[in-house]
Design a protein around this motif. Structure first.
Motif, PDB file in Angstrom:
ATOM      1  N   GLN A 191     -10.060  80.605  94.231  1.00 35.66           N
ATOM      2  CA  GLN A 191     -10.294  82.047  94.302  1.00 35.66           C
ATOM      3  C   GLN A 191     -11.136  82.533  93.123  1.00 35.66           C
ATOM      4  OE1 GLN A 191      -9.266  83.825  97.072  1.00 35.66           O
ATOM      5  NE2 GLN A 191      -8.760  81.745  97.701  1.00 35.66           N
ATOM      6  N   LEU A 192     -10.830  82.027  91.933  1.00 31.71           N
ATOM      7  CA  LEU A 192     -11.572  82.451  90.741  1.00 31.71           C
ATOM      8  C   LEU A 192     -13.021  82.000  90.789  1.00 31.71           C
ATOM      9  CD1 LEU A 192      -8.884  81.811  87.966  1.00 31.71           C
ATOM     10  CD2 LEU A 192      -9.637  84.026  88.884  1.00 31.71           C
ATOM     11  N   LEU A 193     -13.248  80.762  91.220  1.00 35.27           N
ATOM     12  CA  LEU A 193     -14.625  80.271  91.301  1.00 35.27           C
ATOM     13  C   LEU A 193     -15.417  81.041  92.355  1.00 35.27           C
ATOM     14  CD1 LEU A 193     -14.209  76.405  90.898  1.00 35.27           C
ATOM     15  CD2 LEU A 193     -14.837  78.112  89.181  1.00 35.27           C
ATOM     16  N   ALA A 194     -14.759  81.413  93.445  1.00 37.85           N
ATOM     17  CA  ALA A 194     -15.436  82.217  94.469  1.00 37.85           C
ATOM     18  C   ALA A 194     -15.796  83.596  93.911  1.00 37.85           C
ATOM     19  CB  ALA A 194     -14.551  82.354  95.708  1.00 37.85           C
ATOM     20  N   ALA A 195     -14.879  84.180  93.141  1.00 35.33           N
ATOM     21  CA  ALA A 195     -15.150  85.507  92.555  1.00 35.33           C
ATOM     22  C   ALA A 195     -16.307  85.438  91.572  1.00 35.33           C
ATOM     23  CB  ALA A 195     -13.893  86.041  91.866  1.00 35.33           C
ATOM     24  N   ILE A 196     -16.286  84.430  90.700  1.00 35.40           N
ATOM     25  CA  ILE A 196     -17.351  84.284  89.702  1.00 35.40           C
ATOM     26  C   ILE A 196     -18.695  84.064  90.386  1.00 35.40           C
ATOM     27  CG2 ILE A 196     -18.224  82.861  87.795  1.00 35.40           C
ATOM     28  CD1 ILE A 196     -15.252  82.209  87.172  1.00 35.40           C
ATOM     29  N   SER A 197     -18.668  83.374  91.530  1.00 39.97           N
ATOM     30  CA  SER A 197     -19.905  83.053  92.247  1.00 39.97           C
ATOM     31  C   SER A 197     -20.433  84.202  93.086  1.00 39.97           C
ATOM     32  CB  SER A 197     -19.669  81.837  93.159  1.00 39.97           C
ATOM     33  OG  SER A 197     -19.321  80.701  92.394  1.00 39.97           O
ATOM     34  N   SER A 198     -19.637  85.268  93.247  1.00 41.41           N
ATOM     35  CA  SER A 198     -20.080  86.378  94.080  1.00 41.41           C
ATOM     36  C   SER A 198     -21.265  87.086  93.423  1.00 41.41           C
ATOM     37  CB  SER A 198     -18.933  87.357  94.332  1.00 41.41           C
ATOM     38  OG  SER A 198     -18.536  87.976  93.125  1.00 41.41           O
ATOM     39  N   PRO A 199     -22.108  87.709  94.227  1.00 43.17           N
ATOM     40  CA  PRO A 199     -23.312  88.352  93.678  1.00 43.17           C
ATOM     41  C   PRO A 199     -22.981  89.333  92.558  1.00 43.17           C
ATOM     42  CG  PRO A 199     -23.379  88.317  96.071  1.00 43.17           C
ATOM     43  CD  PRO A 199     -22.010  87.826  95.681  1.00 43.17           C
TER      44      PRO A 199
ATOM     45  N   PRO B 247     -27.737  80.930  87.403  1.00 41.12           N
ATOM     46  CA  PRO B 247     -27.246  81.508  88.664  1.00 41.12           C
ATOM     47  C   PRO B 247     -27.310  80.539  89.838  1.00 41.12           C
ATOM     48  CG  PRO B 247     -28.781  83.002  87.578  1.00 41.12           C
ATOM     49  CD  PRO B 247     -28.823  81.707  86.820  1.00 41.12           C
ATOM     50  N   GLU B 248     -28.216  79.561  89.748  1.00 39.44           N
ATOM     51  CA  GLU B 248     -28.371  78.621  90.867  1.00 39.44           C
ATOM     52  C   GLU B 248     -27.262  77.573  90.917  1.00 39.44           C
ATOM     53  OE1 GLU B 248     -30.417  76.760  87.316  1.00 39.44           O
ATOM     54  OE2 GLU B 248     -30.176  78.772  88.152  1.00 39.44           O
ATOM     55  N   HIS B 249     -26.475  77.439  89.853  1.00 39.83           N
ATOM     56  CA  HIS B 249     -25.408  76.433  89.811  1.00 39.83           C
ATOM     57  C   HIS B 249     -24.320  76.742  90.841  1.00 39.83           C
ATOM     58  CE1 HIS B 249     -27.122  74.292  86.606  1.00 39.83           C
ATOM     59  NE2 HIS B 249     -26.124  74.249  85.752  1.00 39.83           N
ATOM     60  N   ASP B 250     -23.876  75.699  91.514  1.00 41.18           N
ATOM     61  CA  ASP B 250     -22.771  75.803  92.462  1.00 41.18           C
ATOM     62  C   ASP B 250     -21.478  75.501  91.711  1.00 41.18           C
ATOM     63  OD1 ASP B 250     -20.930  75.636  94.474  1.00 41.18           O
ATOM     64  OD2 ASP B 250     -21.880  73.949  95.508  1.00 41.18           O
ATOM     65  N   LEU B 251     -20.687  76.534  91.453  1.00 43.03           N
ATOM     66  CA  LEU B 251     -19.476  76.353  90.650  1.00 43.03           C
ATOM     67  C   LEU B 251     -18.410  75.529  91.354  1.00 43.03           C
ATOM     68  CD1 LEU B 251     -18.928  79.785  88.862  1.00 43.03           C
ATOM     69  CD2 LEU B 251     -20.086  77.739  88.028  1.00 43.03           C
ATOM     70  N   THR B 252     -18.501  75.399  92.656  1.00 44.46           N
ATOM     71  CA  THR B 252     -17.492  74.584  93.349  1.00 44.46           C
ATOM     72  C   THR B 252     -17.560  73.127  92.904  1.00 44.46           C
ATOM     73  OG1 THR B 252     -18.941  74.172  95.261  1.00 44.46           O
ATOM     74  CG2 THR B 252     -17.489  76.111  95.368  1.00 44.46           C
TER      75      THR B 252
END
Length: 196
Positions: A89-97, A172-177
C-alpha cells in the motif's frame, strides 16, 4: 460518500498539488491554484486561507491515511501478512502521481517555515507512535519478541519509507515495486530481534 464540501476540498488540494509540482511551493500563488481548479478566489479561500493551510491539509491527510492503514494491519490476525500488505500500500501511494514531488516540496518548506515544520513533526511523531502501538499489540499476541527496541525499529522503518519517497522524487521513472520484496524482508529482519 464524500460530502459536497469534502469533494470541493479534494478538488482544491488536487489542483494545488499540480501547481506545487509544476512551479514549486514559493512560485505558486493562490491565484494559480484558483485558475487550476477553475474556482473563484472567494470559493477557494472559503476552505483554505493560505498555501500554508493547504500544506497543512496535505500533511493531515497523509497522516490520517497512514493511521488508517496501520489500524487495518492491527485488525489482521497475521502480523507478517499485514506488514506485507502495508508495504504494498505504501509503495503504491508513493508511486501515485505527484506524491513524491509534493513530499519533496513539503520537506523543503519544513526547513524555512516553523509552522509547517511543527505540523510535519507532529505528523511524524503520530506515525511513529502508531507503529509502536501496532508492534506492541503484536507483542501482546505473542507474534513479536518482548525485548525489541520498538521506538528505534519504528524510526528505521519510517526512514526506509522516507528514503524511497525521496528516491521516487529524484528518479520518477523508477518502479518502486522492485523494492517490495527486499523492503518486506528488511522490516521482518528488524522485527526478528536478530543482531550481528
Amino acid at each position: 460518500m464524500a460530502t459536497k464540501a469534502e469533494a470541493r476540498q479534494r478538488e482544491i488540494l488536487d489542483a494545488a498539488a499540480i501547481c506545487f509540482a509544476r512551479r514549486g511551493f514559493h512560485q505558486t500563488t493562490m491565484d494559480d491554484i484558483c485558475r487550476e481548479v477553475k474556482l473563484s478566489p472567494g470559493s477557494v479561500y472559503r476552505y483554505y486561507r493560505s498555501k500554508d493551510a493547504i500544506i497543512a491539509a496535505f500533511v493531515e491527510d497523509d497522516s490520517r491515511d497512514l493511521s488508517d492503514l496501520l489500524r487495518q494491519v492491527g485488525q489482521q490476525s497475521d502480523l507478517w501478512q499485514g506488514l506485507d500488505w502495508l508495504v504494498d500500500q505504501l509503495l503504491a501511494a508513493i508511486s501515485s502521481p505527484l506524491y513524491a514531488e509534493l513530499s519533496a516540496e513539503i520537506g523543503s518548506e519544513t526547513m524555512h517555515n516553523p509552522r509547517i515544520a511543527s505540523l510535519v513533526r507532529q505528523s511524524d511523531q503520530a506515525n511513529h507512535q502508531a507503529l509502536i502501538k501496532l508492534f506492541s499489540l503484536a507483542q501482546q499476541r505473542g507474534q513479536l519478541a518482548t525485548n525489541l527496541d520498538l521506538p528505534q525499529i519504528a524510526d528505521l522503518i519510517i526512514v526506509l519509507i522516507d528514503g524511497l519517497t525521496w528516491r521516487k522524487g529524484l528518479y520518477p521513472e523508477h518502479d518502486l515495486t522492485l523494492y517490495a520484496t527486499d523492503l518486506k524482508h528488511t522490516i521482518k529482519y528488524l522485527l526478528s530481534g536478530t543482531r550481528f
